[in-house]
Design a protein around this motif. Structure first.
Motif, PDB file in Angstrom:
ATOM      1  N   TYR A  91      -6.197   8.898   1.025  1.00 41.03           N
ATOM      2  CA  TYR A  91      -6.253   7.949  -0.083  1.00 41.03           C
ATOM      3  C   TYR A  91      -5.374   6.748   0.249  1.00 41.03           C
ATOM      4  O   TYR A  91      -4.478   6.806   1.102  1.00 41.03           O
ATOM      5  CB  TYR A  91      -5.781   8.591  -1.394  1.00 41.03           C
ATOM      6  CG  TYR A  91      -4.282   8.802  -1.463  1.00 41.03           C
ATOM      7  CD1 TYR A  91      -3.438   7.813  -1.957  1.00 41.03           C
ATOM      8  CD2 TYR A  91      -3.704   9.998  -1.025  1.00 41.03           C
ATOM      9  CE1 TYR A  91      -2.064   7.989  -2.014  1.00 41.03           C
ATOM     10  CE2 TYR A  91      -2.333  10.190  -1.073  1.00 41.03           C
ATOM     11  CZ  TYR A  91      -1.519   9.182  -1.569  1.00 41.03           C
ATOM     12  OH  TYR A  91      -0.162   9.365  -1.609  1.00 41.03           O
ATOM     13  N   ALA A  92      -5.640   5.650  -0.444  1.00 43.82           N
ATOM     14  CA  ALA A  92      -4.817   4.450  -0.322  1.00 43.82           C
ATOM     15  C   ALA A  92      -4.720   3.799  -1.692  1.00 43.82           C
ATOM     16  O   ALA A  92      -5.749   3.472  -2.301  1.00 43.82           O
ATOM     17  CB  ALA A  92      -5.416   3.486   0.697  1.00 43.82           C
ATOM     18  N   ASP A  93      -3.500   3.651  -2.200  1.00 47.40           N
ATOM     19  CA  ASP A  93      -3.256   2.957  -3.462  1.00 47.40           C
ATOM     20  C   ASP A  93      -2.819   1.537  -3.150  1.00 47.40           C
ATOM     21  O   ASP A  93      -1.821   1.316  -2.447  1.00 47.40           O
ATOM     22  CB  ASP A  93      -2.172   3.662  -4.274  1.00 47.40           C
ATOM     23  CG  ASP A  93      -2.654   4.974  -4.871  1.00 47.40           C
ATOM     24  OD1 ASP A  93      -3.881   5.186  -4.912  1.00 47.40           O
ATOM     25  OD2 ASP A  93      -1.804   5.792  -5.286  1.00 47.40           O
ATOM     26  N   ILE A  94      -3.565   0.561  -3.682  1.00 50.98           N
ATOM     27  CA  ILE A  94      -3.303  -0.843  -3.399  1.00 50.98           C
ATOM     28  C   ILE A  94      -2.616  -1.459  -4.616  1.00 50.98           C
ATOM     29  O   ILE A  94      -3.148  -1.424  -5.728  1.00 50.98           O
ATOM     30  CB  ILE A  94      -4.612  -1.611  -3.105  1.00 50.98           C
ATOM     31  CG1 ILE A  94      -5.518  -0.803  -2.157  1.00 50.98           C
ATOM     32  CG2 ILE A  94      -4.296  -2.990  -2.543  1.00 50.98           C
ATOM     33  CD1 ILE A  94      -4.928  -0.533  -0.810  1.00 50.98           C
ATOM     34  N   VAL A 135       0.831  -1.205   0.000  1.00 54.66           N
ATOM     35  CA  VAL A 135       0.000   0.000   0.000  1.00 54.66           C
ATOM     36  C   VAL A 135       0.864   1.253   0.000  1.00 54.66           C
ATOM     37  O   VAL A 135       1.862   1.335   0.710  1.00 54.66           O
ATOM     38  CB  VAL A 135      -0.919   0.028   1.247  1.00 54.66           C
ATOM     39  CG1 VAL A 135      -1.849   1.236   1.201  1.00 54.66           C
ATOM     40  CG2 VAL A 135      -1.725  -1.257   1.359  1.00 54.66           C
ATOM     41  N   GLN A 136       0.453   2.218  -0.800  1.00 54.09           N
ATOM     42  CA  GLN A 136       0.970   3.583  -0.702  1.00 54.09           C
ATOM     43  C   GLN A 136      -0.217   4.464  -0.361  1.00 54.09           C
ATOM     44  O   GLN A 136      -1.243   4.403  -1.028  1.00 54.09           O
ATOM     45  CB  GLN A 136       1.612   4.031  -2.020  1.00 54.09           C
ATOM     46  CG  GLN A 136       2.889   3.297  -2.357  1.00 54.09           C
ATOM     47  CD  GLN A 136       3.533   3.792  -3.643  1.00 54.09           C
ATOM     48  OE1 GLN A 136       3.009   4.680  -4.310  1.00 54.09           O
ATOM     49  NE2 GLN A 136       4.669   3.211  -3.982  1.00 54.09           N
ATOM     50  N   SER A 137      -0.081   5.265   0.696  1.00 54.08           N
ATOM     51  CA  SER A 137      -1.229   6.029   1.169  1.00 54.08           C
ATOM     52  C   SER A 137      -0.810   7.422   1.607  1.00 54.08           C
ATOM     53  O   SER A 137       0.374   7.780   1.558  1.00 54.08           O
ATOM     54  CB  SER A 137      -1.893   5.304   2.349  1.00 54.08           C
ATOM     55  OG  SER A 137      -0.979   5.154   3.418  1.00 54.08           O
ATOM     56  N   SER A 138      -1.780   8.195   2.043  1.00 54.43           N
ATOM     57  CA  SER A 138      -1.507   9.520   2.586  1.00 54.43           C
ATOM     58  C   SER A 138      -0.426   9.398   3.646  1.00 54.43           C
ATOM     59  O   SER A 138      -0.424   8.450   4.438  1.00 54.43           O
ATOM     60  CB  SER A 138      -2.775  10.111   3.207  1.00 54.43           C
ATOM     61  OG  SER A 138      -3.878   9.969   2.343  1.00 54.43           O
ATOM     62  N   ALA A 139       0.482  10.345   3.676  1.00 52.54           N
ATOM     63  CA  ALA A 139       1.585  10.295   4.641  1.00 52.54           C
ATOM     64  C   ALA A 139       1.055  10.142   6.057  1.00 52.54           C
ATOM     65  O   ALA A 139       1.610   9.435   6.877  1.00 52.54           O
ATOM     66  CB  ALA A 139       2.442  11.552   4.526  1.00 52.54           C
ATOM     67  N   GLU A 140      -0.053  10.806   6.350  1.00 57.16           N
ATOM     68  CA  GLU A 140      -0.660  10.709   7.672  1.00 57.16           C
ATOM     69  C   GLU A 140      -2.166  10.902   7.524  1.00 57.16           C
ATOM     70  O   GLU A 140      -2.618  11.772   6.785  1.00 57.16           O
ATOM     71  CB  GLU A 140      -0.106  11.778   8.606  1.00 57.16           C
ATOM     72  CG  GLU A 140      -0.646  11.682  10.027  1.00 57.16           C
ATOM     73  CD  GLU A 140      -0.034  12.726  10.949  1.00 57.16           C
ATOM     74  OE1 GLU A 140      -0.546  12.883  12.056  1.00 57.16           O
ATOM     75  OE2 GLU A 140       0.936  13.384  10.527  1.00 57.16           O
ATOM     76  N   THR A 141      -2.909  10.045   8.172  1.00 56.63           N
ATOM     77  CA  THR A 141      -4.365  10.153   8.089  1.00 56.63           C
ATOM     78  C   THR A 141      -4.823  11.460   8.712  1.00 56.63           C
ATOM     79  O   THR A 141      -4.582  11.720   9.892  1.00 56.63           O
ATOM     80  CB  THR A 141      -5.033   8.969   8.816  1.00 56.63           C
ATOM     81  OG1 THR A 141      -4.546   7.752   8.257  1.00 56.63           O
ATOM     82  CG2 THR A 141      -6.539   9.034   8.662  1.00 56.63           C
ATOM     83  N   GLN A 142      -5.481  12.280   7.901  1.00 61.07           N
ATOM     84  CA  GLN A 142      -5.960  13.575   8.380  1.00 61.07           C
ATOM     85  C   GLN A 142      -7.473  13.501   8.603  1.00 61.07           C
ATOM     86  O   GLN A 142      -8.232  13.285   7.667  1.00 61.07           O
ATOM     87  CB  GLN A 142      -5.641  14.679   7.358  1.00 61.07           C
ATOM     88  CG  GLN A 142      -4.160  14.854   7.084  1.00 61.07           C
ATOM     89  CD  GLN A 142      -3.406  15.362   8.303  1.00 61.07           C
ATOM     90  OE1 GLN A 142      -3.931  16.148   9.088  1.00 61.07           O
ATOM     91  NE2 GLN A 142      -2.174  14.927   8.455  1.00 61.07           N
ATOM     92  N   VAL A 143      -7.886  13.642   9.839  1.00 55.07           N
ATOM     93  CA  VAL A 143      -9.309  13.666  10.173  1.00 55.07           C
ATOM     94  C   VAL A 143      -9.532  14.887  11.042  1.00 55.07           C
ATOM     95  O   VAL A 143      -9.088  14.939  12.187  1.00 55.07           O
ATOM     96  CB  VAL A 143      -9.734  12.388  10.936  1.00 55.07           C
ATOM     97  CG1 VAL A 143     -11.202  12.477  11.331  1.00 55.07           C
ATOM     98  CG2 VAL A 143      -9.480  11.145  10.089  1.00 55.07           C
ATOM     99  N   ASN A 144     -10.198  15.898  10.478  1.00 59.27           N
ATOM    100  CA  ASN A 144     -10.368  17.126  11.246  1.00 59.27           C
ATOM    101  C   ASN A 144     -11.751  17.211  11.871  1.00 59.27           C
ATOM    102  O   ASN A 144     -12.620  16.378  11.617  1.00 59.27           O
ATOM    103  CB  ASN A 144     -10.089  18.367  10.384  1.00 59.27           C
ATOM    104  CG  ASN A 144     -11.087  18.510   9.243  1.00 59.27           C
ATOM    105  OD1 ASN A 144     -12.294  18.529   9.454  1.00 59.27           O
ATOM    106  ND2 ASN A 144     -10.584  18.627   8.017  1.00 59.27           N
TER     107      ASN A 144
END
Length: 382
Positions: free
Chosen positions: A68-71, A51-60
């Motif tokens: 995002y997540a690239d599988i 998986v390549q994904s957002s550097a850090e999950t952002q939930v505001n």
């Protein structure tokens, strides 16, 4: 010759086309939503995928967030799926335009959308009321604003996908190698009789706390069975799935992958739905790892847990009351809350008790700010 080259180019383009699907994560706290996304991404990492994904999950806390997540297929190092993940800080009418705008900017999003509704085993008594609130929010504040043709097409596509999963669940359960795989199996009572036009999965987080509810608050298996049966009966009406997630859960991505696989059409994913159906095993016995895939459930399976449960009554009341005029004030919700409360012991969550048994109620925002006034003044002085 030109037609031949055009055909070859189109064929190559189709092979390189990225399967992109969208998830909406609604309900729960910021922490709960972040935990869900992190668990989804972590569970996708395996011998088969990376998986390549957002550097850090952002939930505001102020509206819409995106990750995002690239599988990738590990063997071929080929991108097979991109997940666009949106979270909403609150299931509130004032924030509905944010989701409506997403759908209006991309009219095809609704056709490939999976909405995940989060629940929390910290507060089992709230599960059904929160579920009703989210479903009415989607129906009345989101989908009613869309063009009727778009809604009609999405409803048809969603129903076809459910039927496909239903067919596979039936043949895998009853006739794994039979010729029934090409036959459309009829739906049962109370099954997909209130479709919203979007795929829905309910994920109840913190399933580890079921053990705490039992040990600390004296909850019994009867209550956990009742909650599971109630949830499954309602979700069956909307063609939705159910999963309980604990810290030990590792099946989330496989489960999500299975739910979206009927809409994947690349060469590599053509038979994916059948393949993943063998990995996604329904579970109603392990109370911390309940897993009900879309298309698998039925009243008869729900009543196996306890035959005295009134599936017909709950289903009918949900249709006439919650989806009718009463909405969240429906008596069927109150019945659930009264029964769960009657099992004894306060559920942990909003109203916790200290060691002396004194109820601790949350402060209002004004009271909290007043209590912090001196500290705020000191910070400002610096």
């Amino acid at each position: 010759m030109a037609d031949l080259w055009l055909s070859l180019l189109k064929s190559a383009a189709r092979k390189k086309e990225i399967n992109t699907r969208t998830l909406w994560i609604l309900g729960g706290s910021n922490l709960l939503r972040k935990q869900f996304i992190d668990k989804l991404i972590d569970s996708a990492k395996s011998k088969s995928f990376f998986v390549q994904s957002s550097a850090e999950t952002q939930v505001n806390s102020f509206g819409l967030s995106y990750a995002y997540a690239d599988i990738y297929d590990r063997e071929h190092e080929e991108l097979i799926l991109r997940l666009n993940i949106y979270t909403l800080s609150s299931v509130a009418e004032t924030l509905a335009p944010l989701l409506v705008d997403l759908l209006k900017r991309d009219e095809t999003m609704l056709e490939d959308l999976l909405v995940v509704l989060l629940g929390d085993w910290d507060e089992p008594r709230r599960l059904i009321r929160d579920l009703a609130h989210s479903i009415l929010f989607l129906r009345d504040k989101i989908f009613t604003t869309l063009d009727p043709e778009i809604k009609s097409r999405a409803l048809q596509i969603c129903s076809n996908r459910y039927q496909r999963l239903h067919n596979i669940s039936f043949t895998e359960t009853y006739q794994p190698s039979s010729k029934l795989s090409g036959i459309e199996m009829p739906l049962g009572m109370g099954e997909l009789d209130a479709p919203l036009g979007v795929d829905i999965a309910v994920a109840v987080m913190n399933a580890d706390h079921i053990d705490i509810l039992e040990r600390k608050y004296g909850r019994k298996d009867d209550e956990f069975d009742f909650i599971q049966q109630f949830l499954r009966t309602i979700l069956l009406k909307h063609g939705a799935s159910l999963i309980y997630l604990s810290t030990e859960s590792h099946q989330l991505f496989t489960f999500i992958h299975y739910l979206i696989s009927p809409s994947l059409e690349s060469d590599m994913s053509r038979d994916l739905v059948v393949e993943t159906s063998r990995q996604v095993k329904p579970n109603v016995v392990d109370r911390e790892a309940v897993l009900i895939p879309s298309g698998w459930d039925s009243w008869s399976k729900i009543l196996v847990i306890k035959g005295s449960f009134d599936a017909d009554g709950v289903s009918s009341s949900w249709t006439s009351e919650v989806l009718g005029d009463e909405g969240e004030q429906a008596s069927v919700i109150e019945v659930y809350e009264e029964v769960v409360h009657a099992f004894g012991g306060k559920p942990i969550g909003l109203y916790k008790e200290d060691e002396e048994g004194i109820e601790i109620k949350p402060l209002s925002s004004q009271e909290f700010l007043k209590s912090q006034l001196n500290e705020l003044n000191s910070i400002e002085a610096k």
